[in-house]
Motif scaffolding. Structure first.
Motif, PDB file in Angstrom:
ATOM      1  N   ARG A   1       8.319  -2.387  -3.015  1.00  0.00           N
ATOM      2  CA  ARG A   1       7.520  -3.542  -3.536  1.00  0.00           C
ATOM      3  C   ARG A   1       8.639  -4.829  -3.366  1.00  0.00           C
ATOM      4  O   ARG A   1       8.231  -5.858  -3.124  1.00  0.00           O
ATOM      5  CB  ARG A   1       7.108  -3.517  -4.839  1.00  0.00           C
ATOM      6  N   GLU A   2       9.869  -4.350  -3.592  1.00  0.00           N
ATOM      7  CA  GLU A   2      10.887  -5.605  -3.662  1.00  0.00           C
ATOM      8  C   GLU A   2      10.928  -6.007  -2.279  1.00  0.00           C
ATOM      9  O   GLU A   2      11.275  -7.156  -1.935  1.00  0.00           O
ATOM     10  CB  GLU A   2      12.275  -5.016  -4.375  1.00  0.00           C
ATOM     11  N   ALA A   3      11.167  -5.003  -1.459  1.00  0.00           N
ATOM     12  CA  ALA A   3      11.228  -5.305   0.040  1.00  0.00           C
ATOM     13  C   ALA A   3       9.963  -6.121   0.737  1.00  0.00           C
ATOM     14  O   ALA A   3      10.066  -6.973   1.388  1.00  0.00           O
ATOM     15  CB  ALA A   3      11.367  -4.147   1.116  1.00  0.00           C
ATOM     16  N   ALA A   4       8.855  -5.745   0.149  1.00  0.00           N
ATOM     17  CA  ALA A   4       7.454  -6.353   0.407  1.00  0.00           C
ATOM     18  C   ALA A   4       7.620  -7.918  -0.024  1.00  0.00           C
ATOM     19  O   ALA A   4       7.224  -8.805   0.544  1.00  0.00           O
ATOM     20  CB  ALA A   4       6.486  -5.699   0.140  1.00  0.00           C
ATOM     21  N   SER A   5       8.216  -8.022  -1.043  1.00  0.00           N
ATOM     22  CA  SER A   5       8.196  -9.491  -1.696  1.00  0.00           C
ATOM     23  C   SER A   5       9.029 -10.399  -0.878  1.00  0.00           C
ATOM     24  O   SER A   5       8.738 -11.506  -1.116  1.00  0.00           O
ATOM     25  CB  SER A   5       8.528  -9.467  -3.265  1.00  0.00           C
ATOM     26  N   VAL A   6      10.140 -10.035  -0.195  1.00  0.00           N
ATOM     27  CA  VAL A   6      10.743 -10.932   0.546  1.00  0.00           C
ATOM     28  C   VAL A   6      10.062 -11.437   1.924  1.00  0.00           C
ATOM     29  O   VAL A   6      10.337 -12.315   2.699  1.00  0.00           O
ATOM     30  CB  VAL A   6      12.181 -10.448   1.040  1.00  0.00           C
ATOM     31  N   LEU A   7       8.954 -10.710   2.357  1.00  0.00           N
ATOM     32  CA  LEU A   7       8.195 -11.050   3.502  1.00  0.00           C
ATOM     33  C   LEU A   7       7.269 -12.159   3.162  1.00  0.00           C
ATOM     34  O   LEU A   7       6.746 -12.212   2.143  1.00  0.00           O
ATOM     35  CB  LEU A   7       7.260  -9.766   3.829  1.00  0.00           C
ATOM     36  N   THR A   8       7.328 -12.995   3.807  1.00  0.00           N
ATOM     37  CA  THR A   8       6.313 -14.408   3.817  1.00  0.00           C
ATOM     38  C   THR A   8       5.011 -14.036   4.276  1.00  0.00           C
ATOM     39  O   THR A   8       4.733 -12.864   4.981  1.00  0.00           O
ATOM     40  CB  THR A   8       6.751 -15.524   4.784  1.00  0.00           C
ATOM     41  N   GLU A   9       4.236 -14.706   3.927  1.00  0.00           N
ATOM     42  CA  GLU A   9       2.744 -14.390   4.357  1.00  0.00           C
ATOM     43  C   GLU A   9       2.585 -14.417   5.983  1.00  0.00           C
ATOM     44  O   GLU A   9       1.894 -13.806   6.406  1.00  0.00           O
ATOM     45  CB  GLU A   9       1.787 -15.517   3.684  1.00  0.00           C
TER      46      GLU A   9
ATOM     47  N   TYR B   1       3.219  10.706  -5.514  1.00  0.00           N
ATOM     48  CA  TYR B   1       4.610  11.510  -5.638  1.00  0.00           C
ATOM     49  C   TYR B   1       5.254  11.095  -6.729  1.00  0.00           C
ATOM     50  O   TYR B   1       6.288  11.644  -7.017  1.00  0.00           O
ATOM     51  CB  TYR B   1       5.367  11.157  -4.444  1.00  0.00           C
ATOM     52  N   ASP B   2       4.685  10.373  -7.681  1.00  0.00           N
ATOM     53  CA  ASP B   2       5.313  10.070  -9.054  1.00  0.00           C
ATOM     54  C   ASP B   2       6.621   9.470  -8.885  1.00  0.00           C
ATOM     55  O   ASP B   2       7.497  10.050  -9.407  1.00  0.00           O
ATOM     56  CB  ASP B   2       5.348  11.228 -10.148  1.00  0.00           C
ATOM     57  N   ALA B   3       6.875   8.453  -7.906  1.00  0.00           N
ATOM     58  CA  ALA B   3       8.346   8.001  -7.684  1.00  0.00           C
ATOM     59  C   ALA B   3       7.980   6.480  -7.851  1.00  0.00           C
ATOM     60  O   ALA B   3       7.993   5.679  -7.039  1.00  0.00           O
ATOM     61  CB  ALA B   3       8.370   8.413  -6.186  1.00  0.00           C
ATOM     62  N   PRO B   4       8.169   6.024  -9.372  1.00  0.00           N
ATOM     63  CA  PRO B   4       7.851   4.721  -9.486  1.00  0.00           C
ATOM     64  C   PRO B   4       9.215   3.881  -9.138  1.00  0.00           C
ATOM     65  O   PRO B   4       8.828   2.773  -8.799  1.00  0.00           O
ATOM     66  CB  PRO B   4       7.844   4.487 -11.027  1.00  0.00           C
ATOM     67  N   LEU B   5      10.198   4.296  -9.199  1.00  0.00           N
ATOM     68  CA  LEU B   5      11.506   3.670  -9.004  1.00  0.00           C
ATOM     69  C   LEU B   5      11.671   3.404  -7.405  1.00  0.00           C
ATOM     70  O   LEU B   5      11.834   2.091  -7.119  1.00  0.00           O
ATOM     71  CB  LEU B   5      12.817   4.303  -9.129  1.00  0.00           C
ATOM     72  N   ASN B   6      11.184   4.273  -6.796  1.00  0.00           N
ATOM     73  CA  ASN B   6      11.134   3.953  -4.995  1.00  0.00           C
ATOM     74  C   ASN B   6       9.961   2.962  -4.732  1.00  0.00           C
ATOM     75  O   ASN B   6      10.137   2.395  -3.848  1.00  0.00           O
ATOM     76  CB  ASN B   6      11.127   5.294  -4.417  1.00  0.00           C
ATOM     77  N   ALA B   7       8.790   3.086  -5.507  1.00  0.00           N
ATOM     78  CA  ALA B   7       7.705   2.188  -5.286  1.00  0.00           C
ATOM     79  C   ALA B   7       8.170   0.722  -5.642  1.00  0.00           C
ATOM     80  O   ALA B   7       8.039  -0.051  -4.732  1.00  0.00           O
ATOM     81  CB  ALA B   7       6.317   2.581  -6.153  1.00  0.00           C
ATOM     82  N   ALA B   8       9.061   0.498  -6.489  1.00  0.00           N
ATOM     83  CA  ALA B   8       9.476  -0.714  -6.828  1.00  0.00           C
ATOM     84  C   ALA B   8      10.398  -1.124  -5.870  1.00  0.00           C
ATOM     85  O   ALA B   8      10.269  -2.441  -5.345  1.00  0.00           O
ATOM     86  CB  ALA B   8      10.152  -0.615  -8.081  1.00  0.00           C
ATOM     87  N   PHE B   9      11.068  -0.186  -5.379  1.00  0.00           N
ATOM     88  CA  PHE B   9      12.240  -0.393  -4.113  1.00  0.00           C
ATOM     89  C   PHE B   9      11.360  -1.055  -2.821  1.00  0.00           C
ATOM     90  O   PHE B   9      11.707  -2.187  -2.418  1.00  0.00           O
ATOM     91  CB  PHE B   9      13.107   0.741  -3.907  1.00  0.00           C
TER      92      PHE B   9
ATOM     93  N   GLN C   1       0.812  -1.245  -0.062  1.00  0.00           N
ATOM     94  CA  GLN C   1       0.053  -0.101   0.133  1.00  0.00           C
ATOM     95  C   GLN C   1       0.885   1.394  -0.051  1.00  0.00           C
ATOM     96  O   GLN C   1       0.533   2.153  -0.651  1.00  0.00           O
ATOM     97  CB  GLN C   1      -0.769   0.121   1.240  1.00  0.00           C
ATOM     98  N   LEU C   2       1.970   1.335   0.829  1.00  0.00           N
ATOM     99  CA  LEU C   2       3.040   2.376   0.891  1.00  0.00           C
ATOM    100  C   LEU C   2       3.455   2.468  -0.435  1.00  0.00           C
ATOM    101  O   LEU C   2       3.691   3.693  -0.853  1.00  0.00           O
ATOM    102  CB  LEU C   2       3.840   2.137   1.859  1.00  0.00           C
ATOM    103  N   ALA C   3       4.130   1.577  -1.172  1.00  0.00           N
ATOM    104  CA  ALA C   3       4.403   1.474  -2.474  1.00  0.00           C
ATOM    105  C   ALA C   3       3.475   2.440  -3.652  1.00  0.00           C
ATOM    106  O   ALA C   3       3.854   3.045  -4.331  1.00  0.00           O
ATOM    107  CB  ALA C   3       5.057   0.253  -3.032  1.00  0.00           C
ATOM    108  N   SER C   4       2.075   1.727  -3.421  1.00  0.00           N
ATOM    109  CA  SER C   4       1.196   2.425  -4.188  1.00  0.00           C
ATOM    110  C   SER C   4       1.046   3.840  -4.023  1.00  0.00           C
ATOM    111  O   SER C   4       0.987   4.780  -5.011  1.00  0.00           O
ATOM    112  CB  SER C   4      -0.081   1.686  -4.092  1.00  0.00           C
TER     113      SER C   4
END
Length: 128
Positions: free
Chosen positions: A117-125, A107-115, A98-101
């Motif tokens: 999201r990458e951090a979120a992707s390493v979290l397990t359910e 703030y039109d910051a897609p590179l930081n949003a991707a960063f 949600q923060l990435a979105s």
């Protein structure tokens, strides 16, 4: 454009307010023509430095400079929130997404949003 920009393109550099870098002087600070908000780096300066880094083959540095350029659009309070959110165990996967979105859309910051999201992707359910 040639690095260092301060030496080779000083007249093209801007303060965060958009005023020319040449307006920055001790006198302008003393007379409050320049404020503390002008003491930083302009987004375009970081983008220019990124282009130089990429041209020289420093691709990761170039990418980091582009992310930094995006960060100039984000208010300090939100930057502190993002920093806190990225610390281990602070936000769930869903909260980080949600923060990435928000970072991308507000703030039109897609590179930081991707960063983020990458951090979120390493979290397990389970840790979400």
């Amino acid at each position: 454009m040639k690095y260092p920009l301060y030496q080779h393109a000083r007249e093209q550099l801007k303060l965060p307010s958009g005023r020319p870098l040449t307006d920055l002087s001790l006198e302008s600070l003393q007379t409050e023509k320049i404020t503390s908000e002008d003491l930083g780096i302009h987004e375009v300066t970081l983008q220019n430095q990124s282009q130089i880094a990429e041209k020289e083959g420093f691709y990761q540095v170039a990418e980091n400079l582009l992310r930094a350029a995006e960060l100039t659009r984000i208010p300090d309070q939100k930057l502190l929130e993002i920093y806190e959110a990225l610390r281990p165990g602070r936000y769930s996967r869903i909260e980080l997404e949600q923060l990435a979105s928000e970072v991308e859309e507000t703030y039109d910051a897609p590179l930081n949003a991707a960063f983020i999201r990458e951090a979120a992707s390493v979290l397990t359910e389970e840790s979400s």
